[in-house]
Enzyme design. Structure first.
Site: not given
Ligand SMILES: NC(=O)c1ccc[n+]([C@@H]2O[C@H](COP(=O)([O-])OP(=O)(O)OC[C@H]3O[C@@H](n4cnc5c(N)ncnc54)[C@H](OP(=O)(O)O)[C@@H]3O)[C@@H](O)[C@H]2O)c1
Length: 340
Positions: A130, A243
């Site tokens: 990710c 994130h």
């Protein structure tokens, strides 16, 4: 005529997002099967206006299915992905198992879509980590203009990056700290995650870095350019989804911050929100549910020749996993399988 698609790990964070995104993007699905472990057999899962019943991965026959989007850990992937691939079903895998295999393409469709064509060596395509996915979306257009020499990245990674258990641990620990009737000791994470930050994701490597940090280095090289040097510090933060990354980039050629902003505004998958005022940047809570990789705080680094700093935020369950996997499926469909 559309595709026969299997979602493996459909009861998980990434699997559920895959179903949402297939529906949102009107992916041409003729038939869909949702799989998880035996304990989830019969669990009902929504797909658009349909309700699907979960089947057991261990007994599923992949023969006759076009694609399987895997979102289970490396263990079940190792056992079942080769079976699916051998049955003629192309595997698009979210685990780290195949990412570094030279016979498996590692694809971010905004960056290296042509790599999909190498799928046929193993009938498997890998999805990156990710943190890597959102970083390379931002780096590639800048690399094309000024050649990146070195990247220094610090990540601020949400707990959903570690699955359902990570989300539950932050939620339960936060409640228990406010209302201390019961203690919630660290379990999924190595230290308390509520109201804390943890500079440790995945296992330690011999050189003192962590596997998550190593992944960012190895995957950036495989996806963009093996000559780019990357050094990373990956940190888990008490954020549910999204994130963030503070990235320092050193280029071979000079790249002015205004030109970098213009390049990123035009780049596929990027959304620049960069006003030099209170709130003129993106934070993780604002990226949730979005497809974009958001870029803010674009500014020159005057301490080195040809340096730039950027702040990059994206929904890790989407661009970091499910969206990227669906984009790979779309690319494979358009370039190779040609149905729908
Ligand atoms: N979260 C992220 O940001 C992210 C990003 C990139 C890649 N990934 C990768 O994507 C994968 C899934 O992550 P996640 O966050 O969705 O995890 P998760 O929420 O914990 O879900 C795990 C899924 O795997 C299934 N599963 C586990 N063991 C199984 C087995 N033996 N047989 C069949 N199914 C099994 C679970 O089914 P049950 O419900 O039946 O247990 C569940 O559907 C992992 O490989 C992860 O590293 C995650």
């Amino acid at each position: 005529m559309g595709y026969k698609v299997v979602i493996v790990g459909a009861t998980g964070n990434v699997g559920r997002e895959m179903l949402n995104i297939l529906d949102e993007r009107k992916f041409p699905v003729d038939e869909i099967a949702v799989l998880a472990s035996r304990k989830s057999l019969g669990t009902e899962i929504s797909f658009g206006d349909k309700t699907l019943k979960t089947q057991d991965l261990a007994t599923f026959d992949f023969t006759g299915w076009d694609m399987a989007l895997f979102a289970v850990g490396s263990g079940p992937t190792k056992e079942f992905a080769p079976k699916a691939a051998k049955a003629g079903c192309v595997v698009i895998d979210n685990s780290s198992l195949y990412r570094y295999d030279p016979d498996v393409p590692l694809v971010v469709p905004e960056v290296n879509p042509e790599a999909v064509l190498g799928y046929d060596k193993k009938n498997i395509i890998a999805n990156p980590n990710c943190s890597t996915a959102q970083m390379v979306v931002a780096l590639k257009p800048l690399h094309d203009r000024a050649r990146i020499k070195r990247v220094v990245v610090s990540t601020y990674q949400s707990v959903s990056g570690s699955g359902k258990e990570g989300l539950d641990e932050l939620w339960d620990q936060t409640k228990a700290i406010y209302n201390p009737t019961s203690e919630v000791p660290p379990n999924k994470f190595t230290k308390q995650i509520a109201f804390n930050v943890i500079p440790h994701i995945d296992v330690f490597m011999e050189d003192g870095s962590t596997k998550e940090e190593w992944k960012m280095v190895a995957e950036t090289k495989k996806i963009i350019d093996s000559k780019i040097k990357v050094t990373a510090t990956c940190v888990r933060v008490p954020v549910f989804v999204g994130h963030s990354e503070a990235i320092n980039i050193e280029f071979e050629d000079h790249l002015d911050e205004d030109e970098a902003r213009d390049i990123l505004r035009e780049a596929p998958g990027c959304m620049v929100i960069d006003k030099r005022e209170d709130g003129g940047y993106v934070t993780p809570v604002e990226c949730v549910g979005d497809y974009a990789t958001f870029i803010s705080r674009i500014r020159q680094d005057s301490t080195i020749d040809n340096g730039l700093n950027i702040w990059v935020v994206s929904d890790n369950l989407r661009k970091g996993a499910a969206l990227n996997a669906v984009q790979i499926a779309e690319t494979l469909g358009k370039r190779v399988l040609k149905k729908g």
